[in-house]
Scaffold this motif. Structure first.
Motif, mmCIF file in Angstrom:
data_model
loop_
_atom_site.group_PDB
_atom_site.id
_atom_site.type_symbol
_atom_site.label_atom_id
_atom_site.label_comp_id
_atom_site.label_asym_id
_atom_site.label_seq_id
_atom_site.Cartn_x
_atom_site.Cartn_y
_atom_site.Cartn_z
ATOM 1 N N LEU A 198 93.994 22.581 -10.583
ATOM 2 C CA LEU A 198 95.385 22.732 -10.993
ATOM 3 C C LEU A 198 96.146 23.733 -10.140
ATOM 4 N N GLY A 199 95.415 24.519 -9.347
ATOM 5 C CA GLY A 199 96.096 25.502 -8.530
ATOM 6 C C GLY A 199 96.705 26.626 -9.350
ATOM 7 N N TYR A 269 99.325 21.208 -18.466
ATOM 8 C CA TYR A 269 100.281 22.261 -18.093
ATOM 9 C C TYR A 269 101.178 22.636 -19.276
ATOM 10 N N GLU A 315 107.845 26.252 -17.691
ATOM 11 C CA GLU A 315 106.704 26.020 -16.816
ATOM 12 C C GLU A 315 105.593 27.010 -17.161
ATOM 13 N N ALA A 317 103.594 29.109 -15.561
ATOM 14 C CA ALA A 317 103.549 30.476 -15.046
ATOM 15 C C ALA A 317 104.546 31.379 -15.766
ATOM 16 N N ARG B 10 98.584 9.227 -14.647
ATOM 17 C CA ARG B 10 98.983 10.022 -15.806
ATOM 18 C C ARG B 10 100.497 10.080 -15.925
ATOM 19 N N LEU B 97 113.846 26.244 -16.570
ATOM 20 C CA LEU B 97 113.641 24.943 -15.935
ATOM 21 C C LEU B 97 114.207 23.844 -16.824
ATOM 22 N N HIS B 116 108.745 23.952 -6.407
ATOM 23 C CA HIS B 116 108.734 25.047 -7.382
ATOM 24 C C HIS B 116 107.548 25.968 -7.112
ATOM 25 N N ALA B 118 105.833 27.545 -9.254
ATOM 26 C CA ALA B 118 104.836 27.514 -10.333
ATOM 27 C C ALA B 118 104.060 26.206 -10.301
ATOM 28 N N SER B 119 102.751 26.295 -10.190
ATOM 29 C CA SER B 119 101.915 25.096 -10.264
ATOM 30 C C SER B 119 102.199 24.386 -11.579
ATOM 31 N N GLY B 120 102.367 23.072 -11.509
ATOM 32 C CA GLY B 120 102.554 22.304 -12.736
ATOM 33 C C GLY B 120 103.996 22.107 -13.150
ATOM 34 N N TYR B 123 104.998 18.508 -13.079
ATOM 35 C CA TYR B 123 104.327 17.774 -14.159
ATOM 36 C C TYR B 123 105.053 18.012 -15.479
ATOM 37 N N ARG B 124 105.433 19.271 -15.713
ATOM 38 C CA ARG B 124 106.193 19.591 -16.920
ATOM 39 C C ARG B 124 107.502 18.817 -16.949
ATOM 40 N N ASP B 140 104.266 22.249 -5.443
ATOM 41 C CA ASP B 140 104.325 23.139 -6.611
ATOM 42 C C ASP B 140 103.237 24.202 -6.524
ATOM 43 N N THR B 142 100.411 26.542 -5.948
ATOM 44 C CA THR B 142 99.194 26.292 -5.171
ATOM 45 C C THR B 142 98.504 25.034 -5.685
ATOM 46 N N HIS B 143 99.312 24.105 -6.219
ATOM 47 C CA HIS B 143 98.747 22.900 -6.802
ATOM 48 C C HIS B 143 98.731 21.752 -5.795
#
Lengths: 428, 332
Positions: A198-199, A269, A315, A317, B10, B97, B116, B118-120, B123-124, B140, B142-143
């Protein structure tokens, strides 16, 4: 005070019997008790437990009343079957003086839903630099026995050693949030297979375990008591087991969510799964259950951490860490420990009432259900099973990871010193 | 990503992760990009396909290269493009966001290309119900950075298989080595997944400090020794390594990093004759790659940029274009 007769309940899961409450204490137990002028609670098929005790609750007042107050938090506690909760010190202002802990303690008493036992900060402002006036907090009306910088680790070994030594004077205990800060800079979730994909920044198990290893050694060295908050890894279990085998005065708690959920959920997430310490792996979950069953882990503590909606509707983070837990704790314990055969109801009473009360040195809670004891009692319907519906929570916050999940058990009645705080699943 | 039979992504209708692409999806994107690339050779580089559709470039991080690549792609497809730069985290800006997304939704965005920190976050955005439009992850945290992986695969297929011969094919049996800061690299994550899907054999090379815990479950080999891997690499992809990493003890000094993991002319000479050197840019010349290598014919860095536009055209077309053919070929 009015009399109440609980009819046909299985006390600690044993044979059905009647329990008469009179004047705030248990007046009689046995089969076929005469109701007389007592109000009768039909409890056939239900399990009667000593009122649950939470060693780890965030009530947020003072300072973050948008997420929880002592009133809403203790209502949630009552609905969850708790008669005493330990309110963590990371409020604004921090509970690091006698004044703040007395205020929180009094609010709990005034509202009357659940006893609030404040936890005092170990260091001023939770900053880990100077010891707070631990003695003054102990000597206050709140009679603080548990001290914790929870949310932050007392990472300085000298400060931790001094705190452990200092509280020996009044039989206090340091509850450590075990998190090596340098190893967890930028940490977002458990470090492992899922974080790699997922990083998201990793929170390695060793960051918890290294602090626990140090602190059990320190506690042994100075002959004091240390309690490990929200233990979350299989390695931590091994360390606590080893420390106990040495006869050292070490206790530990596990949260309901660490007994049930794993880091696989983070793949969504969805920040509802963001919590500190983070959700771990299935192997950790199984180790925690086994350790709670064999007593290596002493008790379940909720780490009830309310957050306003906007702090989770974002998000990953940017989201706050934590989950509410008071109103689902017993159900999760039933699901993970009772339904699996790892604990019987007497075991649940031990891990959720007797032992946490003993660690916190509470005298009026965690007592047997027998004549003359304070009538702090919880009645649970174990046959119930249904989806978790956060809209019904008394907590001001809704950040539960269990929304819609089917869980067993439902608290029908809670009694605080003989007075019903919950009747038929609703606040009295 | 796409609604092809047999695929079970997904996030249908979005491009969030290279893991969501089936082999058929990926090959279709590469083939479509090949058609788009032919358009770039025409005097008029524009197609009417997305006329009347709105593509928003939502960039929470500075990335001029990626933004203009998406912008060029959308414009060549005749879409209306809105650039929304929201540098810094949404929190520090005070707007969430969610509120940004609701704003874009109100403006009628058909696709949101999001970068972005933020990782994810993409997806969000795709799964939260905040917007209806297609979401394309433009990097996104480090994803992942799936369009970078697609353009890299496209570049590799052209170089190693051929532009025309490659159509309909993957990268089966090709050996690709990815070198550098794998731990913090979204480019590496997307490439490993996509190249594996396309049949390539991937090896990552990095100092152990820059390989994530948990890498053993990735579909790739791991090596700490660049020199041992080079002679059997059909392609070497050099990742950008930030100099600041040495301050967090990931490696001792820049010089030591270059000596052990940098690609210079001497090392390049030990690669097979027809192999290529790739770099997603921007390059740290003198750090992970020397000028001699960067400026050599083997280095595809500039081609990758050009191919990026074709790939992004293909992705936007496939997500938004529906069933009409993208390119109508004029008959003689």
């Amino acid at each position: 005070m009015s009399k109440i007769l609980i009819r046909g309940a299985r006390v600690l899961g044993g044979e059905p019997q009647d329990v008469l409450i009179d004047g705030g204490t248990v007046a009689a137990t046995g089969a076929g008790l005469d109701a007389g002028d007592a109000a009768v609670v039909a409890a056939e098929g239900q399990v009667l437990l000593p009122g649950l005790v939470d060693l780890h609750t965030h009530l947020r007042e003072p300072g973050r009343e948008d997420s929880e107050t002592v009133l809403t938090g203790t209502r949630a506690a009552a609905l969850g079957g708790f008669t005493a909760v330990h309110a963590m010190a990371n409020t604004f202002p921090v509970a690091d003086t006698a004044g703040v802990v007395e205020q929180v303690w009094r609010l709990g008493r005034e509202h009357g839903y659940c006893d609030v036992q404040p936890v005092g900060a170990v260091t001023v402002g939770l900053e880990g630099k100077h010891l707070a006036e631990l003695g003054a907090m102990h000597d206050s009306a709140a009679q603080v026995r548990v001290f914790s910088d929870d949310g932050k680790c007392v990472d300085d070994a000298v400060i931790m050693r001094r705190a452990l030594e200092y509280v020996k004077a009044f039989d206090g205990v340091i509850a450590q949030h075990a998190q090596e800060p340098r190893l967890t800079e930028g940490a977002q979730m458990n470090e492992g297979v899922v974080s790699a994909e997922l990083g998201l920044g990793g929170w390695p198990a060793v960051a918890e375990e290294s602090i626990i290893a140090r602190d059990v050694l320190l506690a042994a060295h100075v002959g004091s008591r240390v309690h490990i908050c929200h233990l979350s890894t299989a390695g931590s279990v091994e360390l606590v087991r080893w420390a106990k085998s040495k006869g050292w005065n070490v206790t530990a708690e596990v949260t309901p969510h660490h007994l049930l959920l794993t880091d696989e959920l983070v793949r969504s997430y969805d920040p509802v799964y963001k919590v500190n310490p983070p959700l771990r792996t299935e192997a950790d979950v199984q180790a925690l259950r086994a350790a709670l069953a064999d007593g290596t882990i002493d008790c379940v503590a909720t780490d009830h951490a309310p957050h306003p909606h906007e702090d989770k509707d974002c998000e990953w983070a940017a989201a706050a860490m934590g989950m509410v837990g008071l109103e689902t704790a017993l159900s999760v314990v039933q699901e993970t420990m009772v339904e699996t055969g790892l604990l019987d109801w007497a075991g649940v009473a031990d891990r959720m009432s007797f032992r946490p009360a003993r660690i916190g040195r509470l005298t009026g809670h965690g007592r047997p259900v027998s004549v003359g004891e304070p009538a702090n009692l919880t009645l649970v319907d174990p046959a119930y099973r249904g989806p978790v519906d956060p809209t019904g929570f008394a907590s001001r916050s809704r950040n539960t990871p269990y929304q819609g999940r089917e869980l067993p058990g439902r608290v029908t009645h809670t009694f605080l010193r003989g007075r019903a705080t919950v009747v038929d699943g609703n606040l009295a | 990503m796409l609604r092809l039979p047999g695929a079970s992504p997904r996030t249908p209708g979005h491009l969030i992760s290279a893991a969501d692409l089936s082999r058929d999806d990926a090959v279709l994107i590469l083939d479509t990009a090949e058609e788009m690339a032919r358009v770039a050779d025409r005097p008029i580089k524009k197609l009417p396909t997305l006329r009347g559709r709105t593509v928003v470039n939502l960039f929470f991080e500075d990335s001029t290269r990626t933004r203009i690549s998406f912008e060029a792609a959308a414009k060549r497809l005749s879409a209306d493009v809105i650039n929304f730069s929201a540098k810094g985290s949404s929190v520090s800006k005070g707007e969430s966001l969610k509120d940004t997304a609701l704003t874009l939704e109100a403006m009628g965005a058909d696709a949101v290309v999001i970068r972005h920190p933020a990782s994810g976050a993409p997806y969000r955005l795709a799964t939260s119900g905040w917007i209806d439009g297609a979401v394309v992850n433009a990097g996104d945290g480090t994803h992942e950075h799936p369009t970078q992986a697609l353009l890299d695969a496209f570049t590799l297929r052209r170089r190693l298989v051929g532009a025309d011969q490659g159509t309909g094919r993957g990268l089966d049996g090709r050996r690709v080595t990815i070198v550098g800061d794998v731990l913090h690299s979204r480019v590496a994550r997307s490439n490993i997944l996509l190249l594996h899907t396309l049949g390539a054999r991937v090896t990552v090379v990095a100092p152990p400090t820059l390989v994530p815990i948990g890498v053993e479950r990735w579909p790739c080999e791991v090596s700490y020794d660049l020199d041992r891997v080079l002679p059997t690499s059909d392609a070497v992809m050099m990742l950008r390594v930030q100099r600041e990493r040495m301050n967090a003890a990931f490696f001792p000094t820049e010089r030591e990093y270059s000596r052990r993991y940098g690609l210079d002319g001497d090392r390049m000479s030990r690669m097979p004759g027809d192999s290529v050197v790739m770099h997603p840019g921007p390059m740290n010349r003198g750090m992970e790659i020397t000028a001699e290598v960067a400026d050599s014919d083997r280095c595809t860095a500039v081609e990758q940029v050009a191919n990026g536009v074709s790939i992004r055209m293909a992705v936007l077309y496939l997500l938004l274009g529906g069933n009409e053919p993208a390119v109508t070929h004029s008959r003689p």
